[in-house]
Enzyme design. Structure first.
Site, PDB file in Angstrom:
ATOM      1  N   TYR A 121       0.856  -1.194   0.000  1.00 13.45           N
ATOM      2  CA  TYR A 121       0.000   0.000   0.000  1.00 13.45           C
ATOM      3  C   TYR A 121       0.887   1.236   0.000  1.00 13.45           C
ATOM      4  CZ  TYR A 121      -3.850   3.116   1.466  1.00 13.45           C
ATOM      5  OH  TYR A 121      -4.785   4.116   1.549  1.00 13.45           O
ATOM      6  N   LYS A 145      -1.477  -1.385  -4.032  1.00 14.32           N
ATOM      7  CA  LYS A 145      -2.537  -0.379  -3.991  1.00 14.32           C
ATOM      8  C   LYS A 145      -1.825   0.953  -4.133  1.00 14.32           C
ATOM      9  CE  LYS A 145      -6.157   1.697  -1.102  1.00 14.32           C
ATOM     10  NZ  LYS A 145      -6.833   1.695   0.227  1.00 14.32           N
TER      11      LYS A 145
END
Length: 296
Positions: free
Chosen positions: A137, A166
């Site tokens: 992330y 992400k």
């Protein structure tokens, strides 16, 4: 057609609380059923939208167990399990896997501001600690520094279970580098609802979405339309819901989306400090948009 494991519409699930601040597990099960019926591809509790910084290790594990139990085999259950202390991140990742998470979302270490080699070593330890897929992330707006495309690609090539990122940097040069130079099995997901359309046009694999909490069928419809090459359909969806995507960040996430869900009868409007309710003016703006869209 790609066979990448991480793709499609992923909901970054809110954590419902009761007025006394405890986790509302009954409401949590309702939310999971809502997404199961909507056809959401992946459900992801215990992330930023799930107020993970204010959850205990025990609460996170019980939330994951509850979500996995209610989801069954209908959708993949990923779970946030990251922090800025590598040893603790490893512990959280192992706990999440043990609780039933089928993938781990691991946030880039924040506040410490490590070097790129520091990021690599952090994610190396996380990847080596579990057998399930890792989703890196990258969210510079919250971590105050960026995990470079080079570091992400190095991790993707070096570890078989580093299967996705992400990417919430809004840096399209970085996004294009990731999409163009990744291993075939590696997914590139956007973390920004407002960028779904251009992101997918560049070859992205899907979204980890805040708005999917409110409108899961809409988010899945936009992603599916782009995957099928139906640009006009996707543009029409984006045009209709673009304001909602923006209003979800009129205050700190997940405050706006939780308020919206409370109006929709899904959860109580309850947060854990330091998050507090929105101003009355912002509430009125959100309520008006939900009414305009026929959501309340």
């Amino acid at each position: 057609m790609s066979n990448r494991l991480i793709s499609g519409s992923t909901v970054a699930l809110v954590t419902p609380f009761k007025e006394d601040g405890s986790v509302d597990y009954e409401a949590l099960r309702r939310l999971v059923r809502f997404h199961r019926e909507a056809g959401t591809d992946i459900i992801l509790p215990c992330g930023t939208t799930g107020e993970s910084p204010t959850l205990t290790n025990e609460e996170e594990a019980e939330i994951i167990r509850t979500v996995r139990d209610e989801a069954g085999d209908s959708m993949m259950v990923a779970a946030g399990a990251g922090t800025n202390d590598t040893r603790h991140a490893v512990e959280l990742s192992r706990n999440a896997e043990k609780a039933g998470a089928q993938a781990i979302l691991s946030v880039a270490p924040y506040y410490n501001k490590p070097s790129q080699e520091g990021y690599y070593q952090h994610f190396r330890h996380v990847a080596e600690s579990v057998s399930v897929p890792i989703i890196i992330y990258n969210v510079p707006g919250r971590t105050a520094s960026n995990v470079s495309a080079e570091t992400i690609l190095r991790l993707a090539h070096d570890f078989d279970n580093v299967l996705a990122v992400k990417e919430a940097s809004a840096n399209f040069e970085q996004i294009m580098t990731l999409i163009d130079e990744r291993p075939e099995r590696f997914s590139v997901m956007t973390g920004e609802d407002g960028l779904m359309l251009p992101f997918m046009a560049l070859g992205g694999d899907g979204v980890i979405s805040v708005a999917a909490n409110q409108v899961p069928k809409v988010v899945k419809g936009l992603i599916d339309a782009m995957k099928a090459g139906n640009l006009e359909e996707a543009r029409a969806i984006n045009r209709k819901y673009r304001k909602l995507f923006r209003l979800n960040f009129i205050d700190s996430n997940p405050v706006p989306v939780k308020y919206a869900l409370s109006l929709m009868g899904m959860v109580e409007e309850a947060y854990r400090l330091p998050l507090v309710p929105m101003s009355d003016a912002d509430k009125a703006t959100m309520k008006a948009e939900l009414e305009q869209l026929g959501l309340i």
